[in-house]
Design an enzyme around this catalytic site. Structure first.
Site, PDB file in Angstrom:
ATOM      1  N   ASP A   1       5.898  -1.302   2.542  1.00  0.00           N
ATOM      2  CA  ASP A   1       5.777   0.063   3.068  1.00  0.00           C
ATOM      3  C   ASP A   1       4.288   0.447   3.147  1.00  0.00           C
ATOM      4  OD1 ASP A   1       7.088   2.844   3.585  1.00  0.00           O
ATOM      5  OD2 ASP A   1       5.617   3.207   2.004  1.00  0.00           O
TER       6      ASP A   1
ATOM      7  N   VAL B   1       2.351   8.154   7.755  1.00  0.00           N
ATOM      8  CA  VAL B   1       1.330   7.730   6.779  1.00  0.00           C
ATOM      9  C   VAL B   1       0.965   8.910   5.880  1.00  0.00           C
ATOM     10  CG1 VAL B   1      -0.981   6.767   6.471  1.00  0.00           C
ATOM     11  CG2 VAL B   1       0.353   6.138   8.488  1.00  0.00           C
TER      12      VAL B   1
ATOM     13  N   THR C   1      17.423  12.490   4.404  1.00  0.00           N
ATOM     14  CA  THR C   1      16.599  13.388   3.567  1.00  0.00           C
ATOM     15  C   THR C   1      15.562  14.157   4.388  1.00  0.00           C
ATOM     16  OG1 THR C   1      16.824  11.767   1.811  1.00  0.00           O
ATOM     17  CG2 THR C   1      15.122  13.426   1.506  1.00  0.00           C
TER      18      THR C   1
ATOM     19  N   ILE D   1       0.296  14.671   4.149  1.00  0.00           N
ATOM     20  CA  ILE D   1      -1.173  14.735   4.305  1.00  0.00           C
ATOM     21  C   ILE D   1      -1.540  14.526   5.779  1.00  0.00           C
ATOM     22  CG2 ILE D   1      -3.378  13.722   3.586  1.00  0.00           C
ATOM     23  CD1 ILE D   1      -1.854  12.443   1.208  1.00  0.00           C
TER      24      ILE D   1
ATOM     25  N   LYS E   1       1.863   1.249   6.562  1.00  0.00           N
ATOM     26  CA  LYS E   1       1.019   2.451   6.702  1.00  0.00           C
ATOM     27  C   LYS E   1      -0.448   2.082   6.958  1.00  0.00           C
ATOM     28  CE  LYS E   1       4.189   5.193   3.914  1.00  0.00           C
ATOM     29  NZ  LYS E   1       4.632   5.497   2.549  1.00  0.00           N
TER      30      LYS E   1
HETATM   31  N1  HSE Z   1       9.139   5.244   0.484  1.00  0.00           N
HETATM   32  C1  HSE Z   1       7.977   5.941   0.881  1.00  0.00           C
HETATM   33  C2  HSE Z   1       7.134   6.227  -0.348  1.00  0.00           C
HETATM   34  C3  HSE Z   1       8.337   7.235   1.557  1.00  0.00           C
HETATM   35  O1  HSE Z   1       7.622   6.041  -1.464  1.00  0.00           O
HETATM   36  O2  HSE Z   1       5.988   6.583  -0.206  1.00  0.00           O
HETATM   37  C4  HSE Z   1       7.228   7.851   2.317  1.00  0.00           C
HETATM   38  O3  HSE Z   1       6.785   7.046   3.358  1.00  0.00           O
END
Ligand code: HSE
Length: 432
Positions: free
Chosen positions: A203, A134, A15, A138, A207
């Protein structure tokens, strides 16, 4: 030595890779003029180069052999967008050790292997840039590192996962089920290949590891960060939160006081008047407090093809400018072993939302209040819902600020009471 063009190799044509290729094709003039040098996407590598992605890639650019990028001495910048640890780490280290700069969106990789990657970059005098890792589009890493360089960063509170924020927004405002909202987020390309990374909070943890390491100038490790995701959130609590004037968000928090830091990921009730409360859908926001600047808020799309490609390309342009000026800039290395000192989790102080399920009898509320009081926890407000024909009733309490260890001690006692019928639901609360 000054070069007359910059050549880029892209590994990973999913993507985000598609978005990056589109930007190269459609915004070449802007990229070249902002870089001060022609920038060419020389190779794109993916195992699948036959699927029609709806863009016309010039002949000879697509390859399934990563060596066409890693062994090409002409390529100055490698963009890594494959995600995951293996073989991404190997490819990134090979690129750095061949004197190539690296741009990556791979937060999982950086979060875990920061030391190895930053040491290899420093040793080879090249840069690793990861703006896309991150907050999607942004510019938080550059904004914090450059624009706020004069500050001691005291606190970060952030919404860093587009998928979770999308799910919570849909549950809150459209009463959509968790599963239906997750499906939509996946269809829109926000979710990770393995969406449990999103919904279980990992996730977000990746970050905030990166963000807090940069903010505090020392390594914050994954094992220092307690993580709680959004899977267990019940609509009932979203509804009660609304009645008290709060919305449910998955937050990443990094703060430090007196030389000790606390970094954590958990759902929280955010006061509706707080700027973070109006960050909805796949949008991300980073609320950051510096000692000189005070409060700042960075806001934008945190996931998706073009916002993330925007961050990737801005890193490419940034490095290309250096190449165009004949400058060799090495990545800043945070020395291995330079760990940020962490506060004990029990010492962390916050307000709490508690939902008890109790038998509807005189004295129950008083006993709960008694346990909380004995553990230095004050009650700010209470809602008890009358449920006719039900023996069990929910009692919702908002507390004043309390230490986590006091809260744990209280709940152990309260949950063991006969009148308490289910495990108490607990969320932290963020006020203005
Ligand atoms: N899976 C991540 C999200 C993608 O939903 O924010 C962006 O890092």
């Amino acid at each position: 030595m000054k070069k007359d063009s910059v050549k880029v190799g892209l590994i990973g044509f999913g993507t985000i890779g598609k978005g990056v290729a589109k930007l190269f094709l459609n915004s070449g003039t802007i990229i070249n003029s902002k870089s001060g040098i022609p920038v060419e996407l020389k190779k794109i590598c993916d195992l699948d180069i036959t699927t029609d992605r709806g863009i016309k890639i010039p002949a000879g650019v697509l390859t399934t052999d990563v060596n066409d990028i890693l062994n090409d001495p002409e390529i100055d910048i490698v963009i890594e967008l494959m995600g995951g640890y293996k073989p991404a780490l190997d490819f990134v280290l090979r690129a750095l050790n061949s004197g190539k700069n690296v741009v990556t969106a791979n937060k999982a990789l950086l979060s875990k292997y920061w030391d190895e990657i930053s040491a290899a970059a420093a040793k080879n005098g090249v840069q690793v840039m990861a703006e896309a890792s991150v907050g999607g589009g942004i510019p938080i890493l550059r904004g914090m590192d450059k624009g706020l360089a004069a500050n001691r960063i005291e606190k970060i509170m952030a919404i860093l996962n587009g998928t979770c924020n999308y799910i919570l927004t849909k549950m809150t405002f459209e009463k959509m089920s968790f599963d239906a909202a997750l499906k939509e987020a996946q269809a829109k390309g926000f979710a990770e290949a393995d969406p449990t990374l999103d919904i279980e909070g990992f996730d977000t943890m990746h970050k905030i590891t990166i963000l807090s390491t940069m903010a505090f100038g020392g390594r914050v490790r994954e094992q220092d960060i307690p993580v709680e995701g959004i899977k267990k959130i019940d609509y009932t609590d979203i509804e009660y939160a609304g009645e008290f004037g709060y919305v449910m968000k998955l937050l990443a928090v990094a703060e430090r006081e007196g030389g000790l830091a606390s970094v954590r990921v958990h759902p929280a009730l955010v006061n509706k008047k707080h700027l973070l409360a109006s960050v909805n859908n796949e949008f991300n926001a980073i609320y950051l407090k510096g000692d000189a600047v005070g409060e700042t808020l960075f806001y934008g799309r945190g996931a998706g093809e073009m916002p993330t490609a925007s961050a990737v390309l801005s890193d490419v342009i940034y490095i290309s400018r250096d190449i165009s000026n004949g400058m060799k800039r090495a990545a800043k290395e945070i020395k291995t072993g330079n760990f940020v000192k962490m506060q004990k989790s029990g010492e962390v102080v916050s307000k709490y939302y508690l939902r008890f399920t109790v038998v509807d009898k005189i004295g129950v509320l008083a006993s709960i209040a008694g346990v909380l009081g004995k553990n230095n926890i004050g009650i700010e407000s209470v809602i008890q819902k009358v449920q006719k024909q039900h023996e069990q009733v929910p009692v919702v309490i908002m507390t004043y600020s309390a230490r986590e260890s006091d809260m744990k001690k209280s709940l152990k006692k309260i949950d063991a009471m006969k009148a308490v019928k289910e495990k108490t639901v607990v969320y932290r609360v963020v006020d203005l």
